[in-house]
Design a protein around this motif. Sequence first.
Motif, mmCIF file in Angstrom:
data_model
loop_
_atom_site.group_PDB
_atom_site.id
_atom_site.type_symbol
_atom_site.label_atom_id
_atom_site.label_comp_id
_atom_site.label_asym_id
_atom_site.label_seq_id
_atom_site.Cartn_x
_atom_site.Cartn_y
_atom_site.Cartn_z
ATOM 1 N N MET A 1 69.897 -102.376 -24.216
ATOM 2 C CA MET A 1 68.818 -103.347 -23.788
ATOM 3 C C MET A 1 69.553 -104.625 -23.525
ATOM 4 O O MET A 1 69.837 -105.647 -24.131
ATOM 5 C CB MET A 1 67.898 -103.615 -25.072
ATOM 6 C CG MET A 1 67.270 -102.280 -25.804
ATOM 7 S SD MET A 1 66.178 -102.858 -27.045
ATOM 8 C CE MET A 1 65.528 -101.319 -27.419
ATOM 9 N N LYS A 2 69.878 -104.736 -22.221
ATOM 10 C CA LYS A 2 70.578 -105.564 -21.650
ATOM 11 C C LYS A 2 69.584 -106.724 -20.896
ATOM 12 O O LYS A 2 68.398 -106.439 -20.772
ATOM 13 C CB LYS A 2 71.566 -105.272 -20.450
ATOM 14 C CG LYS A 2 72.338 -104.300 -20.961
ATOM 15 C CD LYS A 2 73.059 -103.638 -19.689
ATOM 16 C CE LYS A 2 74.482 -102.778 -20.171
ATOM 17 N NZ LYS A 2 75.364 -102.286 -19.145
ATOM 18 N N ASN A 3 69.947 -107.927 -20.728
ATOM 19 C CA ASN A 3 69.396 -108.906 -20.085
ATOM 20 C C ASN A 3 68.227 -109.545 -20.962
ATOM 21 O O ASN A 3 67.116 -110.003 -20.383
ATOM 22 C CB ASN A 3 69.007 -108.578 -18.777
ATOM 23 C CG ASN A 3 69.917 -108.091 -17.657
ATOM 24 O OD1 ASN A 3 71.170 -108.921 -17.664
ATOM 25 N ND2 ASN A 3 69.950 -107.214 -16.962
ATOM 26 N N LEU A 4 68.405 -109.314 -22.261
ATOM 27 C CA LEU A 4 67.348 -110.019 -23.096
ATOM 28 C C LEU A 4 67.572 -111.378 -23.270
ATOM 29 O O LEU A 4 68.836 -111.720 -23.614
ATOM 30 C CB LEU A 4 67.178 -109.317 -24.092
ATOM 31 C CG LEU A 4 66.658 -107.688 -24.081
ATOM 32 C CD1 LEU A 4 66.584 -106.981 -25.713
ATOM 33 C CD2 LEU A 4 65.235 -107.719 -23.454
ATOM 34 N N PRO B 1 67.816 -114.665 -26.070
ATOM 35 C CA PRO B 1 67.853 -114.802 -27.279
ATOM 36 C C PRO B 1 66.679 -114.344 -28.246
ATOM 37 O O PRO B 1 66.710 -113.682 -29.302
ATOM 38 C CB PRO B 1 68.371 -115.986 -27.790
ATOM 39 C CG PRO B 1 69.313 -116.451 -26.581
ATOM 40 C CD PRO B 1 68.619 -115.889 -25.507
ATOM 41 N N LEU B 2 65.556 -114.940 -27.782
ATOM 42 C CA LEU B 2 64.223 -114.784 -28.608
ATOM 43 C C LEU B 2 63.736 -113.294 -28.324
ATOM 44 O O LEU B 2 63.336 -112.812 -29.382
ATOM 45 C CB LEU B 2 63.398 -115.638 -28.251
ATOM 46 C CG LEU B 2 61.896 -115.636 -28.964
ATOM 47 C CD1 LEU B 2 62.047 -115.661 -30.249
ATOM 48 C CD2 LEU B 2 60.955 -116.699 -28.155
ATOM 49 N N GLU B 3 64.019 -112.575 -27.066
ATOM 50 C CA GLU B 3 63.489 -111.452 -26.944
ATOM 51 C C GLU B 3 64.494 -110.504 -27.737
ATOM 52 O O GLU B 3 63.811 -109.479 -28.443
ATOM 53 C CB GLU B 3 63.748 -111.018 -25.421
ATOM 54 C CG GLU B 3 62.646 -111.851 -24.464
ATOM 55 C CD GLU B 3 62.833 -111.543 -23.157
ATOM 56 O OE1 GLU B 3 62.113 -111.711 -22.375
ATOM 57 O OE2 GLU B 3 64.010 -111.112 -22.766
ATOM 58 N N LYS B 4 65.848 -110.796 -27.770
ATOM 59 C CA LYS B 4 66.517 -109.773 -28.701
ATOM 60 C C LYS B 4 66.016 -109.996 -30.176
ATOM 61 O O LYS B 4 66.085 -109.015 -30.855
ATOM 62 C CB LYS B 4 68.087 -110.352 -28.465
ATOM 63 C CG LYS B 4 69.158 -109.306 -29.317
ATOM 64 C CD LYS B 4 70.594 -109.994 -29.071
ATOM 65 C CE LYS B 4 71.346 -109.075 -29.706
ATOM 66 N NZ LYS B 4 71.366 -109.025 -31.366
#
Length: 284
Positions: free
Chosen positions: A1-4, A6-9
Motif C-alpha cells: 500500500m504505497k503512496n498513502l 500518514p493519516l491514510e496509513k
Amino acid sequence: MKNLTPLEKHVIVDKGTERAFSGKYVNTKEKGVYTCKVCDTPLYRSDDKFDSHCGWPSFDDAIPGAIKEVTDKDGRRTEILCANCGSHLGHVFKGEGMTAKNVRHCVNSISLNFDKKKATSKMTLAKAYFAGGCFWGVEYYLEKIEGVKEVTSGFMGGTVKDPTYYQVVRTNTGYLETVEVLYDPSKVSYETLAKTFFEIHDPTQADGQGPDIGSQYLSAVFVNNKEERAVINKLIKILESKGLKIATQVLDKTPFYSAEKSHQDYYDRKGGTPYCHRRVKRFA
C-alpha cells in the motif's frame, strides 16, 4: 500500500479511526459508487447510504462479495475490510434498527473514493445457507464449486446476538454451525449447491455429523424464499425415494453471524482435508 499519507496509513493499514464528522463523505448524497481507496474495487452504492448521525458514512448494505467481515482482536466488534486488498474500512453493527435491513456499515471516509460515473445497478449475486456439521468441511467443498464467489463459516438459528464460537459449542444458544454461500446464479444454480450439500455430509444423521455430536452440528437448510424451500423439498423426496431417512431440517432464514477469523478458510490455511465430510454421489 504505497503512496498513502500518514493519516491514510493510520486508518487503512494500522486500523485506526478518523475523527467523527471530519470525513469528506459523511454528508455526501450524490449518486454513484464508493470504491476502495487502495485498489479502487467498488464497495458501496449511494442507494445504500443513509444518515445515521454517527459522524461517519453509513451504509446498510455492501456490494455482494466486496466486503470481508472479521472479528476484532478484542472479540467485541466486527471489522470490515476490502475483500480484494484487505484495506481497513471501519466496523459493521447489527440490530440497531436504523434501517429495514438492521445493519450499519460505519466506514471511514479516508478509506474510500467516490465515483459519480460508475453504474449503480445491483449485482446479481445471491446467498444460500447450509448447516451440515462442522462448518470447516462444508465450506471446504462448497467453495470449490464454479460460480461460488465466497463461503463464510458462521452461525444461524439461535437467539444470542453476535455469538462466539465458544458460546455456541459450550452453551445452549440454539445456533447451528452454518455456511453462507455467495454465488453467481448465472453460473451455478441453487439446486446444484443444494445437491452438493446433500452429497458432502450425511443427511440421515440426526444427532450431529460424524464424530461431532451435538445440537450445533445438526443438518439444516435455511431458505430465503418459497422457491428455495421447494427445491430442498424436491431433493429430500428424491433421497427418500431411494430409502434414505432424511434428518435435514428446512428452516426459514434467520440472522447469520460470521465466525471468528480463525474459523474461515480453515483447511486452505491449515492444509489437509475434512475429517467428517466426504463426497458421496446421491443424485443421478
